[in-house]
Write a protein that holds these residues in place. Structure first.
Motif, mmCIF file in Angstrom:
data_model
loop_
_atom_site.group_PDB
_atom_site.id
_atom_site.type_symbol
_atom_site.label_atom_id
_atom_site.label_comp_id
_atom_site.label_asym_id
_atom_site.label_seq_id
_atom_site.Cartn_x
_atom_site.Cartn_y
_atom_site.Cartn_z
ATOM 1 N N ALA A 1 0.662 -1.139 0.108
ATOM 2 C CA ALA A 1 -0.090 -0.112 -0.155
ATOM 3 C C ALA A 1 0.927 1.235 0.114
ATOM 4 C CB ALA A 1 -0.968 0.051 1.301
ATOM 5 N N GLU A 2 1.874 1.345 0.892
ATOM 6 C CA GLU A 2 2.563 2.465 1.018
ATOM 7 C C GLU A 2 3.588 2.643 -0.271
ATOM 8 O OE1 GLU A 2 5.214 1.268 4.228
ATOM 9 O OE2 GLU A 2 3.891 1.757 5.685
ATOM 10 N N ALA A 3 3.608 1.555 -1.228
ATOM 11 C CA ALA A 3 4.541 1.481 -2.578
ATOM 12 C C ALA A 3 3.544 2.090 -3.493
ATOM 13 C CB ALA A 3 4.911 0.440 -3.022
ATOM 14 N N GLY A 4 2.311 2.155 -3.351
ATOM 15 C CA GLY A 4 1.419 2.842 -4.225
ATOM 16 C C GLY A 4 0.428 1.745 -4.928
ATOM 17 N N VAL A 5 0.522 0.463 -4.502
ATOM 18 C CA VAL A 5 -0.544 -0.244 -5.083
ATOM 19 C C VAL A 5 -1.893 -0.028 -4.603
ATOM 20 C CG1 VAL A 5 -1.057 -3.117 -4.674
ATOM 21 C CG2 VAL A 5 1.369 -2.268 -4.915
ATOM 22 N N LYS A 6 -2.864 -0.219 -5.737
ATOM 23 C CA LYS A 6 -4.030 0.226 -5.478
ATOM 24 C C LYS A 6 -5.066 -1.148 -5.290
ATOM 25 C CE LYS A 6 -3.177 4.522 -5.757
ATOM 26 N NZ LYS A 6 -3.759 5.212 -6.892
ATOM 27 N N GLU A 7 -4.671 -2.141 -5.690
ATOM 28 C CA GLU A 7 -5.539 -3.363 -5.844
ATOM 29 C C GLU A 7 -4.637 -4.789 -5.288
ATOM 30 O OE1 GLU A 7 -8.314 -6.064 -8.778
ATOM 31 O OE2 GLU A 7 -7.149 -4.462 -9.600
ATOM 32 N N LEU A 8 -5.114 -5.455 -4.392
ATOM 33 C CA LEU A 8 -4.457 -6.624 -3.915
ATOM 34 C C LEU A 8 -5.574 -7.905 -4.380
ATOM 35 C CD1 LEU A 8 -3.295 -6.030 -0.225
ATOM 36 C CD2 LEU A 8 -1.940 -6.086 -2.358
ATOM 37 N N LEU A 9 -4.666 -8.829 -4.872
ATOM 38 C CA LEU A 9 -5.595 -9.936 -5.312
ATOM 39 C C LEU A 9 -5.085 -11.148 -4.553
ATOM 40 C CD1 LEU A 9 -4.308 -8.319 -8.432
ATOM 41 C CD2 LEU A 9 -6.543 -9.511 -9.108
ATOM 42 N N ILE A 10 -5.843 -11.707 -3.711
ATOM 43 C CA ILE A 10 -5.652 -12.691 -2.671
ATOM 44 C C ILE A 10 -5.726 -13.901 -3.318
ATOM 45 C CG2 ILE A 10 -6.291 -13.358 -0.386
ATOM 46 C CD1 ILE A 10 -5.525 -10.381 -0.567
ATOM 47 N N ILE A 11 -4.670 -14.809 -3.211
ATOM 48 C CA ILE A 11 -4.491 -16.043 -3.964
ATOM 49 C C ILE A 11 -4.080 -17.007 -2.850
ATOM 50 C CG2 ILE A 11 -4.231 -14.953 -6.226
ATOM 51 C CD1 ILE A 11 -1.114 -15.303 -5.883
ATOM 52 N N SER A 12 -4.675 -18.176 -3.479
ATOM 53 C CA SER A 12 -3.839 -19.663 -2.396
ATOM 54 C C SER A 12 -4.495 -20.675 -3.439
ATOM 55 C CB SER A 12 -4.346 -19.506 -1.127
ATOM 56 O OG SER A 12 -5.702 -19.752 -1.104
ATOM 57 N N GLN A 13 -4.314 -21.770 -3.004
ATOM 58 C CA GLN A 13 -4.917 -22.807 -3.613
ATOM 59 C C GLN A 13 -6.493 -23.142 -3.008
ATOM 60 O OE1 GLN A 13 -3.479 -24.652 -5.842
ATOM 61 N NE2 GLN A 13 -1.425 -23.705 -5.497
ATOM 62 N N ASP A 14 -6.545 -22.745 -1.735
ATOM 63 C CA ASP A 14 -7.957 -22.778 -1.251
ATOM 64 C C ASP A 14 -8.054 -21.459 -0.205
ATOM 65 O OD1 ASP A 14 -10.469 -23.261 0.079
ATOM 66 O OD2 ASP A 14 -9.827 -25.309 0.743
ATOM 67 N N THR A 15 -8.638 -20.425 -0.662
ATOM 68 C CA THR A 15 -8.560 -19.253 0.086
ATOM 69 C C THR A 15 -9.435 -19.043 1.376
ATOM 70 O OG1 THR A 15 -7.856 -17.673 -1.695
ATOM 71 C CG2 THR A 15 -9.214 -16.543 0.023
ATOM 72 N N SER A 16 -10.703 -19.825 1.103
ATOM 73 C CA SER A 16 -11.738 -20.039 2.150
ATOM 74 C C SER A 16 -11.129 -20.621 3.427
ATOM 75 C CB SER A 16 -12.684 -20.838 1.718
ATOM 76 O OG SER A 16 -13.109 -20.491 0.535
ATOM 77 N N ALA A 17 -10.075 -21.971 2.921
ATOM 78 C CA ALA A 17 -9.368 -22.527 4.145
ATOM 79 C C ALA A 17 -8.351 -21.928 5.007
ATOM 80 C CB ALA A 17 -9.046 -23.908 3.461
ATOM 81 N N TYR A 18 -8.143 -20.775 4.563
ATOM 82 C CA TYR A 18 -7.012 -20.018 5.417
ATOM 83 C C TYR A 18 -7.193 -20.198 6.945
ATOM 84 C CZ TYR A 18 -3.908 -16.381 7.333
ATOM 85 O OH TYR A 18 -3.133 -15.689 7.975
ATOM 86 N N GLY A 19 -6.171 -20.640 7.551
ATOM 87 C CA GLY A 19 -6.216 -20.824 9.109
ATOM 88 C C GLY A 19 -6.658 -22.295 9.446
ATOM 89 N N VAL A 20 -7.166 -22.923 8.582
ATOM 90 C CA VAL A 20 -7.808 -24.229 9.164
ATOM 91 C C VAL A 20 -6.490 -25.145 9.582
ATOM 92 C CG1 VAL A 20 -8.254 -26.383 8.399
ATOM 93 C CG2 VAL A 20 -9.588 -24.446 7.556
ATOM 94 N N ASP A 21 -5.453 -24.773 9.237
ATOM 95 C CA ASP A 21 -4.232 -25.889 9.559
ATOM 96 C C ASP A 21 -3.559 -25.333 10.963
ATOM 97 O OD1 ASP A 21 -3.491 -23.409 7.730
ATOM 98 O OD2 ASP A 21 -1.595 -24.028 8.283
ATOM 99 N N ALA A 22 -3.943 -23.953 11.330
ATOM 100 C CA ALA A 22 -3.443 -23.241 12.542
ATOM 101 C C ALA A 22 -4.674 -23.357 13.505
ATOM 102 C CB ALA A 22 -3.012 -21.751 12.159
ATOM 103 N N LYS A 23 -5.801 -24.139 13.150
ATOM 104 C CA LYS A 23 -6.679 -24.014 14.163
ATOM 105 C C LYS A 23 -7.347 -22.621 14.349
ATOM 106 C CE LYS A 23 -5.876 -28.881 15.863
ATOM 107 N NZ LYS A 23 -4.887 -28.888 15.141
ATOM 108 N N TYR A 24 -7.288 -21.749 13.581
ATOM 109 C CA TYR A 24 -7.562 -20.270 13.797
ATOM 110 C C TYR A 24 -6.908 -19.672 14.786
ATOM 111 C CZ TYR A 24 -10.981 -22.098 10.394
ATOM 112 O OH TYR A 24 -11.676 -22.801 9.106
ATOM 113 N N ARG A 25 -5.768 -20.015 15.269
ATOM 114 C CA ARG A 25 -5.413 -19.530 16.545
ATOM 115 C C ARG A 25 -5.252 -18.080 16.580
ATOM 116 N NH1 ARG A 25 -0.520 -22.386 14.376
ATOM 117 N NH2 ARG A 25 0.807 -21.251 13.456
ATOM 118 N N THR A 26 -4.995 -17.358 17.680
ATOM 119 C CA THR A 26 -4.761 -16.008 17.621
ATOM 120 C C THR A 26 -3.528 -15.554 17.606
ATOM 121 O OG1 THR A 26 -6.785 -15.592 19.135
ATOM 122 C CG2 THR A 26 -5.132 -13.855 19.011
#
Length: 443
Positions: A182-207
């Motif tokens: 953002a500080e470098a002037g990027v206006k759009e972030l495209l969030i990618i992964s193999q399975d974006t919905s599962a983000y944090g499942v492996d970490a058991k959603y830890r804080t």
């Protein structure tokens, strides 16, 4: 007489494949520049060449092997990385003279190979690299990878064998990278992964912690935090889990773009079961209806596979009926390809290639009417767009419903004086099958 300084070691770089592979490439390029290596735009001007490969389908394998062969012919010193490198000895068998082969997401292994064959001439200087690192995208948008690998084992896919099980990045690390972009002037972030919905499942959603604040390692919290940065946040590769419903209020508040890239793959319960994909089509249609009720301007993109082993004409027609009911805005289609190592290859009743391809083209033609009607509904609307390019005919932009390189464009006929990377307000005046035409909003 003063001694002429030695030329910095120079590395040629070729990157093939999907945005996840491009993200890997950006990490390698950033490390190379940080260690004082120059990046060459041609093979013959480089001391060695790194080829970042794709190995998902046969066509991609052939393209990667051709790229390796071209680099060997023009340079002679080649290091191979990426998904093709994880597929056994295919690279060495085809091109035995390559210097080294690694799999995907193998930054340190690639650097070790580069060091072995082209040692750096001096210690790293951080100021050789911009804070946001080296990127392959234009200055105004960037891909942000939030996890690696996948816990699903779809029968047509070999990604888990190439990239392993799901490993989520620490949320604080992701948010820090986003702030730097953002500080470098990027206006759009495209969030990618193999399975974006599962983000944090492996970490058991830890804080975890971001800037000293406790933040749960979960997609909702990640998106909520990213929404504070004032950029467009676009989600790709989202499985239709119930947890996705929680993101709709963030879209309604403008913290996330009203855009979901959901690879449904098919609409026949039997074919989805053979694919080892979620298969309750009625629930998916209900969920899409609920999403659109919560966020009427939502754009849904999806991909589908035609000609899967055993797919009947009736089941293919059910897929066309699903498109009519779901009114998907953007659709990509792939004829089934028997990828080496995929369990779907052993299924009975494989279809001839001509049928697979014919059904793909029929699906795309069917979708054209749906896409056109969805775009026609935007005529007369005022949209915020992001400018990607300027030419003699005006400006070329994208709306919230258009991801770069895969969706449509917005052509602004009076946009010659706009700047690339800025936002503009436009009124839609016309459309075709894929694109919108617009004029600048005047006071």
């Amino acid at each position: 007489m003063a001694r002429r300084p030695a030329r910095c070691p120079r590395v040629g770089f070729v990157s093939l494949g999907c945005p996840k592979a491009a993200s890997d490439a950006e990490q390698i390029l950033t490390r190379l520049r940080a260690e004082g290596y120059e990046i060459s735009g041609s093979h013959d001007g480089a001391d060695l060449v790194v080829v970042n490969t794709c190995g998902f389908i046969d066509a991609a394998i052939a393209e990667s092997l051709d790229a390796i062969g071209e680099a060997l012919a023009e340079n002679g010193k080649v290091i191979v990385t990426g998904c093709l490198g994880a597929k056994g000895d295919i690279v060495q068998a085809t091109h035995p003279s390559v210097l080294a082969v690694t799999g995907p997401h193998a930054l340190q292994e690639v650097m070790n190979a580069v060091h072995a064959h082209l040692p750096p001439q001096h210690d790293p200087f951080v100021d050789l690299v911009p804070p946001q690192g080296i990127r392959l995208t234009p200055d105004h948008y960037a891909y942000l990878k939030i996890s690696e690998g996948c816990n699903h084992h779809c029968s047509f896919c070999i990604i888990p064998s190439l990239r392993g099980d799901l490993v989520s990045r620490p949320i604080g690390e992701i948010l820090k990278e986003a702030e730097i972009l953002a500080e470098a002037g990027v206006k759009e972030l495209l969030i990618i992964s193999q399975d974006t919905s599962a983000y944090g499942v492996d970490a058991k959603y830890r804080t975890s912690f971001a800037d000293g604040r406790p933040v749960k390692t979960r997609l909702y919290e990640l998106c909520n935090e990213l929404g504070e940065l004032g950029m467009w946040i676009r989600l790709h590769y989202v499985y239709p889990y119930p947890s996705v419903d929680d993101l709709l209020p963030l879209m309604a508040k403008g913290r996330l773009l009203p855009y979901l890239d959901v690879p449904f793959q098919h609409a026949s319960p039997r074919i989805l079961k053979l694919m080892k994909r979620p298969g309750d089509v009625d629930k998916i249609l209900d969920r899409i209806a609920a999403w659109r009720k919560a966020v009427p301007e939502l754009t849904i993109r999806s991909t589908f596979i035609t000609g899967f082993p055993g797919e009947t004409e009736t089941e293919f027609n059910a897929l066309l009926d699903f498109l009519d009911e779901a009114q998907i805005d953007r659709v990509g289609a792939f004829a089934f390809s028997p990828v080496a190592g995929a369990t779907a290859n052993a299924l009975p009743d494989a279809l001839p290639e001509e049928i697979r391809e014919e059904r793909k083209m029929r699906l795309l033609r069917h979708q054209e009417d749906i896409s056109t009607q969805r775009l026609e509904a935007k005529i007369g609307q005022t949209l915020t767009v992001l400018i990607d390019d300027i030419d003699d005919d005006g400006a070329i932009a994208r709306s919230a419903g258009d991801a770069p390189d895969i969706d449509g464009l917005v052509y602004i006929t009076d946009g010659q004086d706009l700047d690339i990377g800025e936002f503009a307000e436009v009124t839609v005046t016309d459309c075709d099958v894929h694109d919108l035409y617009a004029e600048l909003v005047t006071e």
